[in-house]
Scaffold this motif. Sequence first.
Motif, PDB file in Angstrom:
ATOM      1  N   TYR B  32       0.862  -1.184   0.000  1.00 36.03           N
ATOM      2  CA  TYR B  32       0.000   0.000   0.000  1.00 36.03           C
ATOM      3  C   TYR B  32       0.892   1.226   0.000  1.00 36.03           C
ATOM      4  N   LEU B  46      -4.004  13.044   3.086  1.00 33.40           N
ATOM      5  CA  LEU B  46      -3.949  12.026   2.044  1.00 33.40           C
ATOM      6  C   LEU B  46      -4.513  12.605   0.746  1.00 33.40           C
ATOM      7  N   ARG B  51      -2.632   0.629  -4.450  1.00 28.43           N
ATOM      8  CA  ARG B  51      -2.344  -0.676  -3.861  1.00 28.43           C
ATOM      9  C   ARG B  51      -1.565  -1.514  -4.859  1.00 28.43           C
ATOM     10  N   ILE B  93       3.735   0.765   2.942  1.00 33.03           N
ATOM     11  CA  ILE B  93       3.112   0.104   4.094  1.00 33.03           C
ATOM     12  C   ILE B  93       2.806  -1.344   3.736  1.00 33.03           C
ATOM     13  N   ASN B  95       0.354  -4.303   4.813  1.00 33.21           N
ATOM     14  CA  ASN B  95      -0.808  -4.815   5.562  1.00 33.21           C
ATOM     15  C   ASN B  95      -1.193  -3.957   6.750  1.00 33.21           C
ATOM     16  N   ALA B  96      -1.300  -2.651   6.535  1.00 31.75           N
ATOM     17  CA  ALA B  96      -1.756  -1.711   7.561  1.00 31.75           C
ATOM     18  C   ALA B  96      -0.836  -1.655   8.763  1.00 31.75           C
ATOM     19  N   GLY B  97       0.360  -2.144   8.636  1.00 30.89           N
ATOM     20  CA  GLY B  97       1.281  -2.132   9.768  1.00 30.89           C
ATOM     21  C   GLY B  97       2.181  -0.920   9.761  1.00 30.89           C
ATOM     22  N   SER B  99       4.453   2.022   8.968  1.00 35.70           N
ATOM     23  CA  SER B  99       4.473   2.864   7.777  1.00 35.70           C
ATOM     24  C   SER B  99       5.828   3.547   7.673  1.00 35.70           C
TER      25      SER B  99
END
Lengths: 114, 111
Positions: B32, B46, B51, B93, B95-97, B99
Motif C-alpha cells: 500500500y 492524504l 495498492r 506500508i 498490511n496496515a502495519g 508505515s
Amino acid sequence: NAGVMQNPRHLVRRRGQEARLRCSPMKGHSHVYWYRQLPEEGLKFMVYLQKENIIDESGMPKERFSAEFPKEGPSILRIQQVVRGDSAAYFCASSLDRVKNEQFFGPGTRLTVL
Amino acid sequence: GENVEQHPSTLSVQEGDSAVIKCTYSDSASNYFPWYKQELGKRPQLIIDIRSNVGEKKDQRIAVTLNKTAKHFSLHITETQPEDSAVYFCAAIFNAGKSTFGDGTTLTVKP
C-alpha cells in the motif's frame, strides 16, 4: 463525523517532566499510529496500536516512551523525563481496519522542552 | 526493515507545468503506497494512494504509478497551481502495519 482529534495542540515542558499526548481516532476507527516530526524533516513511525494492543512499537525509543490505546478513551503517548531532543511535532493517525487502511492524521501536538 | 527514498527533495515549477516526484522502496512485501500533502504548520493530508494490485490511478490533476518489479512509484501533478505548493510525502506500508515515509519533497509552484 469529526476527524482525528489531538490534545493539547501545544505543550511546554521543562526537562525532567512528563508529557502526555492524547489522540482520539475518527469515529469507528480502531487502529492508531503515532509519528514524530522534527522541524523540516519527515514523519518517523513510532508505534501502531489497536484497541488494548500494541501491534508494532519498533519505532519507539526503548526508554522513557510508552503508548497505550485502552478499550475506552483516547490513545495516550507518554514521554517520561523529557529532554530537549524530544521537542518535535507528534502526529497521530487512525484507520478503519486492516483492509480499509487509509490513515487520516490529526492536527498534531507540538511539544517544546525548555 | 523497509527503506523509502524520495526524490527530488525540492522541486520548483512554473504554474501550469507538470511536477513528478519519485519514490523507491526496498521491501517487496509492501502493498500500500499513499501520498500525503503537508502545508506549513498543518497536518499531512492524504491526496491519493495505490495498492500493489494496480499499476496506475488518477484523480483529476493527480496520478500515481506503481512499478512493483522495480519497486518504485511516482506522483504526477499536471497543470500545477500555486496552491499545490507544499511538502509531499510518499509512504510504503505492509498490511496496515508499520508505515515508512520518504523524507519529503518541497514543491514550489511559481505564478
